[in-house]
Design an enzyme around this catalytic site. Structure first.
Site, mmCIF file in Angstrom:
data_model
loop_
_atom_site.group_PDB
_atom_site.id
_atom_site.type_symbol
_atom_site.label_atom_id
_atom_site.label_comp_id
_atom_site.label_asym_id
_atom_site.label_seq_id
_atom_site.Cartn_x
_atom_site.Cartn_y
_atom_site.Cartn_z
ATOM 1 N N LYS A 16 9.857 42.727 13.925
ATOM 2 C CA LYS A 16 10.359 42.629 15.303
ATOM 3 C C LYS A 16 11.838 42.996 15.412
ATOM 4 O O LYS A 16 12.242 43.590 16.399
ATOM 5 C CB LYS A 16 10.071 41.258 15.909
ATOM 6 C CG LYS A 16 10.792 40.107 15.282
ATOM 7 C CD LYS A 16 10.387 38.831 15.983
ATOM 8 C CE LYS A 16 10.937 37.578 15.353
ATOM 9 N NZ LYS A 16 11.571 37.625 14.065
ATOM 10 N N ARG A 90 12.513 30.116 19.958
ATOM 11 C CA ARG A 90 11.855 29.831 18.685
ATOM 12 C C ARG A 90 11.007 28.556 18.740
ATOM 13 O O ARG A 90 10.319 28.244 17.793
ATOM 14 C CB ARG A 90 12.972 29.642 17.685
ATOM 15 C CG ARG A 90 12.921 30.121 16.270
ATOM 16 C CD ARG A 90 12.461 31.457 15.972
ATOM 17 N NE ARG A 90 12.675 31.753 14.567
ATOM 18 C CZ ARG A 90 13.464 32.725 14.124
ATOM 19 N NH1 ARG A 90 14.087 33.513 14.963
ATOM 20 N NH2 ARG A 90 13.604 32.926 12.842
ATOM 21 N N ARG A 129 12.274 43.527 1.302
ATOM 22 C CA ARG A 129 13.244 43.806 2.376
ATOM 23 C C ARG A 129 14.674 43.723 1.832
ATOM 24 O O ARG A 129 15.010 42.850 1.049
ATOM 25 C CB ARG A 129 13.079 42.795 3.516
ATOM 26 C CG ARG A 129 14.168 42.946 4.584
ATOM 27 C CD ARG A 129 13.762 42.360 5.888
ATOM 28 N NE ARG A 129 13.900 40.915 5.941
ATOM 29 C CZ ARG A 129 13.682 40.193 7.055
ATOM 30 N NH1 ARG A 129 13.315 40.808 8.177
ATOM 31 N NH2 ARG A 129 13.805 38.898 7.033
ATOM 32 N N ARG A 162 18.176 39.105 1.632
ATOM 33 C CA ARG A 162 18.556 37.868 2.327
ATOM 34 C C ARG A 162 18.116 36.671 1.493
ATOM 35 O O ARG A 162 16.991 36.675 0.995
ATOM 36 C CB ARG A 162 17.881 37.813 3.704
ATOM 37 C CG ARG A 162 18.649 38.533 4.778
ATOM 38 C CD ARG A 162 17.872 38.654 6.072
ATOM 39 N NE ARG A 162 17.233 37.425 6.536
ATOM 40 C CZ ARG A 162 16.614 37.313 7.709
ATOM 41 N NH1 ARG A 162 16.570 38.342 8.540
ATOM 42 N NH2 ARG A 162 16.047 36.189 8.071
ATOM 43 N N ARG A 173 9.230 29.439 6.162
ATOM 44 C CA ARG A 173 9.519 30.019 7.481
ATOM 45 C C ARG A 173 8.224 30.329 8.234
ATOM 46 O O ARG A 173 8.149 30.175 9.452
ATOM 47 C CB ARG A 173 10.376 31.295 7.308
ATOM 48 C CG ARG A 173 11.808 30.969 6.888
ATOM 49 C CD ARG A 173 12.523 32.176 6.322
ATOM 50 N NE ARG A 173 12.706 33.226 7.300
ATOM 51 C CZ ARG A 173 12.842 34.503 6.995
ATOM 52 N NH1 ARG A 173 12.798 34.905 5.737
ATOM 53 N NH2 ARG A 173 13.030 35.384 7.928
HETATM 54 P P1 AMP Z 1 15.724 35.552 11.827
HETATM 55 O O1 AMP Z 1 16.713 36.577 11.421
HETATM 56 O O2 AMP Z 1 15.363 35.640 13.280
HETATM 57 O O3 AMP Z 1 14.521 35.505 10.920
HETATM 58 O O4 AMP Z 1 16.460 34.133 11.665
HETATM 59 C C1 AMP Z 1 16.917 33.684 10.414
HETATM 60 C C2 AMP Z 1 17.129 32.173 10.457
HETATM 61 O O5 AMP Z 1 18.101 31.844 11.467
HETATM 62 C C3 AMP Z 1 15.891 31.356 10.839
HETATM 63 O O6 AMP Z 1 15.063 31.080 9.725
HETATM 64 C C4 AMP Z 1 16.535 30.096 11.410
HETATM 65 O O7 AMP Z 1 17.029 29.269 10.374
HETATM 66 C C5 AMP Z 1 17.735 30.658 12.145
HETATM 67 N N1 AMP Z 1 17.423 31.003 13.558
HETATM 68 C C6 AMP Z 1 17.424 32.241 14.137
HETATM 69 N N2 AMP Z 1 17.130 32.169 15.441
HETATM 70 C C7 AMP Z 1 16.924 30.853 15.702
HETATM 71 C C8 AMP Z 1 16.572 30.124 16.879
HETATM 72 N N3 AMP Z 1 16.366 30.745 18.052
HETATM 73 N N4 AMP Z 1 16.453 28.779 16.775
HETATM 74 C C9 AMP Z 1 16.650 28.124 15.607
HETATM 75 N N5 AMP Z 1 16.976 28.744 14.462
HETATM 76 C C10 AMP Z 1 17.115 30.097 14.493
#
Ligand code: AMP
Length: 215
Positions: A16, A90, A129, A162, A173
């Site tokens: 995404k 989220r 990744r 990452r 996750r």
């Molecule tokens: P992502 O890059 O979207 O996979 O986000 C990486 C990490 O950031 C997630 O595993 C969460 O720990 C945190 N995170 C990102 N967006 C949110 C959100 N909207 N609410 C809570 N935690 C978030």
């Protein structure tokens, strides 16, 4: 497509973020990624970043309060361009809050996209990744290779894995996604239509499908 507002949902590793970046570029929208905002705060070691990091490295969601602060500022900055929101909302609290914030601002969501990918494929994908911390471009050792090994094509910086892409954390996750984020899809389904896109295939083909829906 000025002032279009899109929410893109999907599990971690569904592609995404990659699709959101393409859509943003194609339609001139701001790409609002809460994950990128948080990683920037972590890298800059701000108070917010230090707090968020302890959750992120374990694959857990950071607090809603932290996210609301980021989103308000990001929406202000994107007022004149429209946006695609990636990684937010989220959970159901965030979804309700987004509806409220948008109502107050006189804005609405035009499209909700949901990228669907099988969990085992995600685990395999995320083990390969790599990302550029400087310019956020995402690569994959198998499918989106850099021209020079380990070096970002866009900015010449070193690409990295990452910390939350290690298998144990990916599985956590995915569990968090199933428990907390998947209900957000039903939340939107009750209010508007949700466009589900199969995300297992080729990036270009998926993007073409999404572009077709948005035009
Ligand atoms: P992502 O890059 O979207 O996979 O986000 C990486 C990490 O950031 C997630 O595993 C969460 O720990 C945190 N995170 C990102 N967006 C949110 C959100 N909207 N609410 C809570 N935690 C978030």
């Amino acid at each position: 497509m000025a002032l279009t507002h899109i929410v893109i949902l999907g599990p971690p590793g569904s592609g995404k973020g990659t699709q959101a970046a393409r859509i943003a570029r194609e339609f001139g929208l701001a790409h609002l990624s809460t994950g990128d905002m948080l990683r920037d705060a972590v890298a800059r070691k701000t108070d917010l970043g230090v707090e968020a990091e302890t959750y992120m490295e374990r694959g857990l969601l950071v607090s809603d309060e932290i996210i609301f602060g980021l989103i308000g500022t990001a929406l202000d900055a994107a007022r004149d361009t429209g946006w695609i929101m990636d990684g937010f909302p989220r959970n159901l609290v965030q979804a309700e809050m987004l509806s409220k914030i948008l109502e107050e601002r006189g804005e609405k969501i035009d499209y909700v996209l949901d990228i669907d990918v099988d969990s085992e494929l995600i685990v395999r994908r995320l083990s390969k990744r790599r990302v550029c911390p400087a310019c956020k471009v995402v690569y994959n050792l198998d499918s989106i290779k850099t021209k020079a090994a380990g070096i970002c094509d866009a900015c010449g910086g070193a690409i990295v894995k990452r910390p939350d892409d290690e298998e144990d954390t990916v599985r956590r996750r995915l569990a968090v996604y199933k428990a907390q984020t998947a209900p957000v899809i039903d939340y939107f389904r009750k209010r508007s239509s949700v466009i589900t896109v199969e995300g297992a295939g080729d990036i270009e083909e998926i993007f073409a499908e999404i572009r077709g829906v948005l035009k």
